[in-house]
Motif scaffolding. Structure first.
Motif, PDB file in Angstrom:
ATOM      1  N   ARG A  21       0.822  -1.213   0.000  1.00  0.00           N
ATOM      2  CA  ARG A  21       0.000   0.000   0.000  1.00  0.00           C
ATOM      3  C   ARG A  21       0.858   1.266   0.000  1.00  0.00           C
ATOM      4  N   ASN A  22       1.981   1.212   0.692  1.00  0.00           N
ATOM      5  CA  ASN A  22       2.795   2.413   0.793  1.00  0.00           C
ATOM      6  C   ASN A  22       4.228   2.030   1.128  1.00  0.00           C
ATOM      7  N   PHE A  23       5.178   2.649   0.449  1.00  0.00           N
ATOM      8  CA  PHE A  23       6.585   2.535   0.809  1.00  0.00           C
ATOM      9  C   PHE A  23       7.258   3.828   0.393  1.00  0.00           C
ATOM     10  N   SER A  24       7.857   4.521   1.358  1.00  0.00           N
ATOM     11  CA  SER A  24       8.471   5.802   1.052  1.00  0.00           C
ATOM     12  C   SER A  24       9.682   6.020   1.940  1.00  0.00           C
ATOM     13  N   LEU A  25      10.626   6.773   1.393  1.00  0.00           N
ATOM     14  CA  LEU A  25      11.811   7.224   2.104  1.00  0.00           C
ATOM     15  C   LEU A  25      11.834   8.737   2.036  1.00  0.00           C
ATOM     16  N   GLY A  26      12.081   9.376   3.195  1.00  0.00           N
ATOM     17  CA  GLY A  26      12.065  10.827   3.235  1.00  0.00           C
ATOM     18  C   GLY A  26      10.867  11.316   4.019  1.00  0.00           C
ATOM     19  N   ARG A  27      10.393  12.508   3.671  1.00  0.00           N
ATOM     20  CA  ARG A  27       9.266  13.105   4.388  1.00  0.00           C
ATOM     21  C   ARG A  27       7.966  12.451   3.972  1.00  0.00           C
ATOM     22  N   SER A  28       7.226  11.895   4.932  1.00  0.00           N
ATOM     23  CA  SER A  28       5.969  11.202   4.633  1.00  0.00           C
ATOM     24  C   SER A  28       4.941  11.503   5.714  1.00  0.00           C
ATOM     25  N   PRO A  29       3.678  11.647   5.343  1.00  0.00           N
ATOM     26  CA  PRO A  29       2.627  11.780   6.363  1.00  0.00           C
ATOM     27  C   PRO A  29       2.297  10.423   6.963  1.00  0.00           C
ATOM     28  N   VAL A  30       2.102  10.378   8.267  1.00  0.00           N
ATOM     29  CA  VAL A  30       1.731   9.152   8.977  1.00  0.00           C
ATOM     30  C   VAL A  30       0.353   9.378   9.586  1.00  0.00           C
ATOM     31  N   ASN A  31      -0.575   8.501   9.252  1.00  0.00           N
ATOM     32  CA  ASN A  31      -1.961   8.679   9.681  1.00  0.00           C
ATOM     33  C   ASN A  31      -2.568   7.305   9.930  1.00  0.00           C
ATOM     34  N   TYR A  32      -2.237   6.697  11.070  1.00  0.00           N
ATOM     35  CA  TYR A  32      -2.622   5.315  11.325  1.00  0.00           C
ATOM     36  C   TYR A  32      -3.909   5.188  12.138  1.00  0.00           C
ATOM     37  N   SER A  33      -3.906   5.601  13.405  1.00  0.00           N
ATOM     38  CA  SER A  33      -5.102   5.405  14.223  1.00  0.00           C
ATOM     39  C   SER A  33      -5.222   6.513  15.254  1.00  0.00           C
ATOM     40  N   GLU A  34      -6.379   6.582  15.905  1.00  0.00           N
ATOM     41  CA  GLU A  34      -6.659   7.643  16.865  1.00  0.00           C
ATOM     42  C   GLU A  34      -5.732   7.604  18.074  1.00  0.00           C
ATOM     43  N   LEU A  35      -5.264   6.431  18.457  1.00  0.00           N
ATOM     44  CA  LEU A  35      -4.524   6.306  19.705  1.00  0.00           C
ATOM     45  C   LEU A  35      -3.046   6.026  19.500  1.00  0.00           C
ATOM     46  N   THR A  36      -2.553   6.037  18.259  1.00  0.00           N
ATOM     47  CA  THR A  36      -1.126   5.782  18.031  1.00  0.00           C
ATOM     48  C   THR A  36      -0.468   6.987  17.374  1.00  0.00           C
ATOM     49  N   ALA A  37      -0.625   7.162  16.083  1.00  0.00           N
ATOM     50  CA  ALA A  37      -0.033   8.289  15.364  1.00  0.00           C
ATOM     51  C   ALA A  37      -1.003   8.740  14.287  1.00  0.00           C
ATOM     52  N   LYS A  38      -1.329  10.012  14.312  1.00  0.00           N
ATOM     53  CA  LYS A  38      -2.276  10.561  13.344  1.00  0.00           C
ATOM     54  C   LYS A  38      -1.882  12.000  13.042  1.00  0.00           C
ATOM     55  N   ASN A  39      -1.923  12.349  11.750  1.00  0.00           N
ATOM     56  CA  ASN A  39      -1.567  13.701  11.304  1.00  0.00           C
ATOM     57  C   ASN A  39      -0.161  14.084  11.766  1.00  0.00           C
ATOM     58  N   VAL A  40       0.782  13.169  11.552  1.00  0.00           N
ATOM     59  CA  VAL A  40       2.169  13.393  11.927  1.00  0.00           C
ATOM     60  C   VAL A  40       3.021  13.323  10.670  1.00  0.00           C
ATOM     61  N   SER A  41       4.018  14.205  10.583  1.00  0.00           N
ATOM     62  CA  SER A  41       4.947  14.198   9.465  1.00  0.00           C
ATOM     63  C   SER A  41       6.266  13.600   9.941  1.00  0.00           C
ATOM     64  N   VAL A  42       6.701  12.509   9.298  1.00  0.00           N
ATOM     65  CA  VAL A  42       7.895  11.775   9.712  1.00  0.00           C
ATOM     66  C   VAL A  42       8.913  11.807   8.578  1.00  0.00           C
ATOM     67  N   ASN A  43      10.140  12.100   8.919  1.00  0.00           N
ATOM     68  CA  ASN A  43      11.232  12.083   7.951  1.00  0.00           C
ATOM     69  C   ASN A  43      12.038  10.810   8.187  1.00  0.00           C
ATOM     70  N   GLY A  44      11.797   9.779   7.388  1.00  0.00           N
ATOM     71  CA  GLY A  44      12.452   8.495   7.577  1.00  0.00           C
ATOM     72  C   GLY A  44      11.902   7.473   6.619  1.00  0.00           C
ATOM     73  N   ILE A  45      11.505   6.327   7.158  1.00  0.00           N
ATOM     74  CA  ILE A  45      10.953   5.248   6.347  1.00  0.00           C
ATOM     75  C   ILE A  45       9.522   4.981   6.778  1.00  0.00           C
ATOM     76  N   ASN A  46       8.696   4.687   5.795  1.00  0.00           N
ATOM     77  CA  ASN A  46       7.291   4.383   6.071  1.00  0.00           C
ATOM     78  C   ASN A  46       6.864   3.271   5.130  1.00  0.00           C
ATOM     79  N   LEU A  47       6.494   2.118   5.683  1.00  0.00           N
ATOM     80  CA  LEU A  47       6.099   0.952   4.888  1.00  0.00           C
ATOM     81  C   LEU A  47       4.772   0.424   5.401  1.00  0.00           C
ATOM     82  N   GLU A  48       3.891   0.072   4.473  1.00  0.00           N
ATOM     83  CA  GLU A  48       2.589  -0.496   4.833  1.00  0.00           C
ATOM     84  C   GLU A  48       2.208  -1.542   3.797  1.00  0.00           C
ATOM     85  N   TYR A  49       1.955  -2.760   4.273  1.00  0.00           N
ATOM     86  CA  TYR A  49       1.618  -3.882   3.389  1.00  0.00           C
ATOM     87  C   TYR A  49       0.341  -4.541   3.896  1.00  0.00           C
ATOM     88  N   ASN A  50      -0.528  -4.914   2.949  1.00  0.00           N
ATOM     89  CA  ASN A  50      -1.792  -5.533   3.335  1.00  0.00           C
ATOM     90  C   ASN A  50      -2.280  -6.474   2.240  1.00  0.00           C
TER      91      ASN A  50
END
Length: 712
Positions: free
Chosen positions: A291-320
């Motif tokens: 679903r998603n794989f990125s390196l660099g600046r990426s928006p992270v928007n997972y769930s209400e109680l973990t991480a939402k509307n956060v900008s992360v500079n690193g790695i972001n991977l999501e597989y489903n």
């Protein structure tokens, strides 16, 4: 005598039959039909060379200048440069990548300079490329599905069967069969009294032989017809099956492929059209689940109680696929509110998260999450602007109630320093204690769409303990409880749409002073009427949020607003026109805000005329509150220049309190360059109401250039 004549004619006919239908020619053979073979449509689907290929992209430069900023964040002579761009590339002919970059530089004390880049797997482009290429491949293989030899064989047998059927109905008609049977079964039927017995016996014997031969030929012809009919029926069934497969194949090529977002969906689609044996290569199955794989600046928007509307500079991977796996790690920048935090107050922050579960995000799933990191505090006391270490766990599940409704529940537990009593040293952490309710949280979300009544319902509820910390919430030392409910109803065949919502204590901004004991319930309702050839009317009552900065203190004020708009596009004697009416009312007062337009009523009217050679507009706006009245007259013209673009020029006359009258103007140009590039220029010499009195001069300018390029 009648029978004699019939017998004579029958003998002559029998000889003709004997000549036309020899007994040894009655047996025929039918070759086996060939099953269609479309091979493997996924084989060599993409060209893998060159290994890396640039496909194109775009770059946009934008420069904005403001002599004054018309907000409580008062700044002057602000010049901001933005460069955004995108490069599209393909790796190994299969994997589409997108390189995005964003540079921002300004002399503002609120907006910090930004230099961002991102390399990301383009899932949407991969699915689209796969669908498009598969369509082309299957279209090229379409002739292999249609069995041309079977079609010709069916037509040949149908013609032969039609000829035998005609022969049975004419040559072997029922009357002649009756006569032949009577000759064989009725004695002395052909006897002639004027002839001797020996002559009658000889004649009768000849007639019986002819009749027997006639009936034998009939039986042979009938057997041949029955045999051919059976063969034709079998061939026709195979032909119908082949035709059905051809139709299915055509439907597969021409049908809706929008839902093919997973390997399972592809498999179901192929099986639906009779292509059960087609295997999807493993590399395509895996990429469809990415679903998603990125390196660099990426928006992270997972769930209400973990991480939402956060900008992360690193790695972001999501597989489903049938299971779910996500990984995020990098430094954190709360980019969504960066205009109110100076660089001097910014502290290093990072986030690491792992999520794993089963099920698909669009259907049912169960996901466990674990996160850790450092986040900046925005609290009162000695801990303000410090970092704390935060860790936590959450369990989230989604149940699909039906095709259009679902329910999501999540529970979380965190580990973080407790600053409520005797603040600990920044960076220390407490132990995980499942009996402590102060560091736990729950969240629920319900969505339902009812197609029969054109109704949509959306509701959520969240409760967090006083010391629950995550990267979705930024509050400190306070327990929170918030809920939200929204209803969307369409009436009169979707001509009228009404949207209403209630919201309580939903705070999402980490950088403001908030009243956590507030029990205010914010209401909103919007109604929109759309009737063909009639004006579009929209009326709404909605909450507003405004930020005010006093020294280093940032505050947020919330209040209600009333909005009403009318827009109508119509033609009068071949002249196209558009009318816009708007009314806006702020329901606040001077103690709520330092904004100049508090408790103001603003009305606006504009009329636009679309001529072939140019577009003209005229408008008036009227703003009034307890301290001032502002009227603005606006008139402009925009000629259309074929092959060039358009230019516009206009004038604005400002009238403050019926005393101070000043005129300003504006000019703009939209220029097409090299067929696909664009240059936009605008400048306005205008005026704004001053905080003390009179109109204050304000200059605004924009330069934007967009370059699009393709590599062949």
């Amino acid at each position: 005598m009648l029978y004699v004549n019939q017998v004579v004619l029958f003998l002559a006919f029998a000889e003709t039959i004997h000549a036309q239908f020899p007994v040894n020619n009655l047996r025929t053979t039918i070759p086996d039909s060939i099953a269609p073979d479309i091979n493997n449509p996924f084989r060599n689907l993409f060209k893998t060379r060159p290994f890396f290929k640039l496909n194109g992209g775009m770059v946009c430069y934008n420069a904005n200048y403001r002599a004054l900023i018309d907000t409580p964040y008062a700044e002057k002579d602000i010049l901001q440069h933005n460069i955004t761009g995108r490069l599209n590339a393909t790796v190994a002919g299969i994997v589409p990548l997108q390189v995005n970059y964003w540079l921002r530089k300004s002399n503002s004390s609120f907006f910090r300079n930004i230099y961002d880049a991102q390399v990301a797997f383009n899932q949407a482009a991969f699915r689209e490329n796969l669908k498009t290429t598969m369509r082309q491949r299957m279209l090229a293989l379409a002739p292999a599905v249609k069995d041309a030899s079977l079609e010709k064989l069916v037509a040949l047998k149908q013609n032969e069967l039609s000829g035998l059927d005609k022969l049975l109905k004419t040559t072997f008609n029922p009357q002649k069969l009756i006569e032949a049977n009577e000759i064989l079964k009725v004695p002395k039927l052909s006897w002639d009294g004027s002839l001797p017995d020996s002559a009658n016996l000889h004649k009768e014997d000849s007639l019986k032989k002819a009749a027997a031969y006639f009936l034998d030929q009939y039986n042979n012809t009938k057997n041949k017809f029955d045999q051919l009919y059976t063969q034709f029926d079998s061939l026709q069934e195979k032909y119908k099956e082949n035709q059905a497969k051809v139709r299915q194949y055509q439907q597969l090529i021409k049908g809706d492929w929008s839902g093919l977002q997973s390997a399972r969906a592809w498999k179901n689609k192929l099986q639906e059209y009779g292509l059960e044996d087609v295997e999807i290569p493993a590399k395509y199955r895996w990429l469809l689940g990415l679903r998603n794989f990125s390196l660099g600046r990426s928006p992270v928007n997972y769930s209400e109680l973990t991480a939402k509307n956060v900008s992360v500079n690193g790695i972001n991977l999501e597989y489903n696929s049938w299971y779910y796996l996500a990984l995020t790690a990098g430094t954190v920048n709360y980019r969504f509110r960066d205009f109110v935090v100076g660089n001097a107050n910014r502290k290093p922050q990072y986030l690491g998260m792992v999520r794993a579960g089963i099920g698909r995000l669009e259907k049912n799933y169960f996901i466990l999450s674990a996160f850790t990191g450092k986040k900046q505090l925005f609290a009162s006391g000695s801990a303000v602007n410090s970092n704390i270490k935060v860790s936590g766990l959450s369990a989230e599940s989604r149940w699909a109630i039906n095709r259009t409704s679902y329910f999501i529940a999540e529970a979380g537990k965190s580990i973080a320093p407790d600053f409520r009593n005797n603040p600990p040293v920044a960076g220390s952490s407490s132990k995980l204690d499942f009996t402590d309710k102060n560091n736990q949280a729950i969240a629920f979300h319900l969505y339902s769409a009812i197609p029969v009544t054109n109704t949509k319902l959306d509701a959520s509820y969240k409760k967090t303990g006083a010391n629950y910390q995550s990267f979705s919430s930024y509050t400190t030392n306070t327990a929170m409880e918030s809920w939200y409910i929204k209803a969307d109803q369409s009436l009169f065949k979707r001509k009228l749409r009404i949207v209403a919502a209630l919201r309580k204590n939903e705070f999402v901004n980490p950088f403001i002073v908030q009243d956590y004991k507030s029990n205010t319930v914010f209401k909103s309702v919007t109604a929109t009427m759309r009737i063909r050839k009639w004006p579009v009317v929209s009326v709404g009552y909605q909450p507003m949020s405004q930020y005010t900065k006093v020294d280093n203190q940032v505050m947020e004020n919330r209040f209600q607003t009333f909005n009403a708009t009318l827009y109508h596009y119509y033609v009068v004697r071949q002249l196209k026109m558009a009318t816009t009416l708007m009314l806006n009312k702020f329901l606040n007062n001077n103690s709520d805000t330092s904004f100049r337009y508090y408790n103001a009523t603003n009305s606006y009217f504009t009329q636009t005329f679309y001529f072939n050679a140019f577009t003209a507009n005229a408008g008036i706006s009227y703003t009034k509150n307890s301290n001032y009245t502002l009227q603005v007259l606006d008139g402009g013209i925009q000629p259309n220049i074929p092959g060039f673009g358009s230019v516009g020029i206009g004038i604005k006359i400002n009238n403050l309190n019926h005393i101070d009258i000043k005129a300003g103007g504006y000019v703009s140009a939209n220029i097409r360059l090299l067929k696909q590039d664009q240059l936009f220029l605008s400048y306005e010499h205008g005026y704004l109401p001053g905080n003390k009195s009179g109109l204050v001069r304000n200059e605004m300018g924009t330069v934007q250039f967009i370059k699009t390029f393709n590599f062949k």
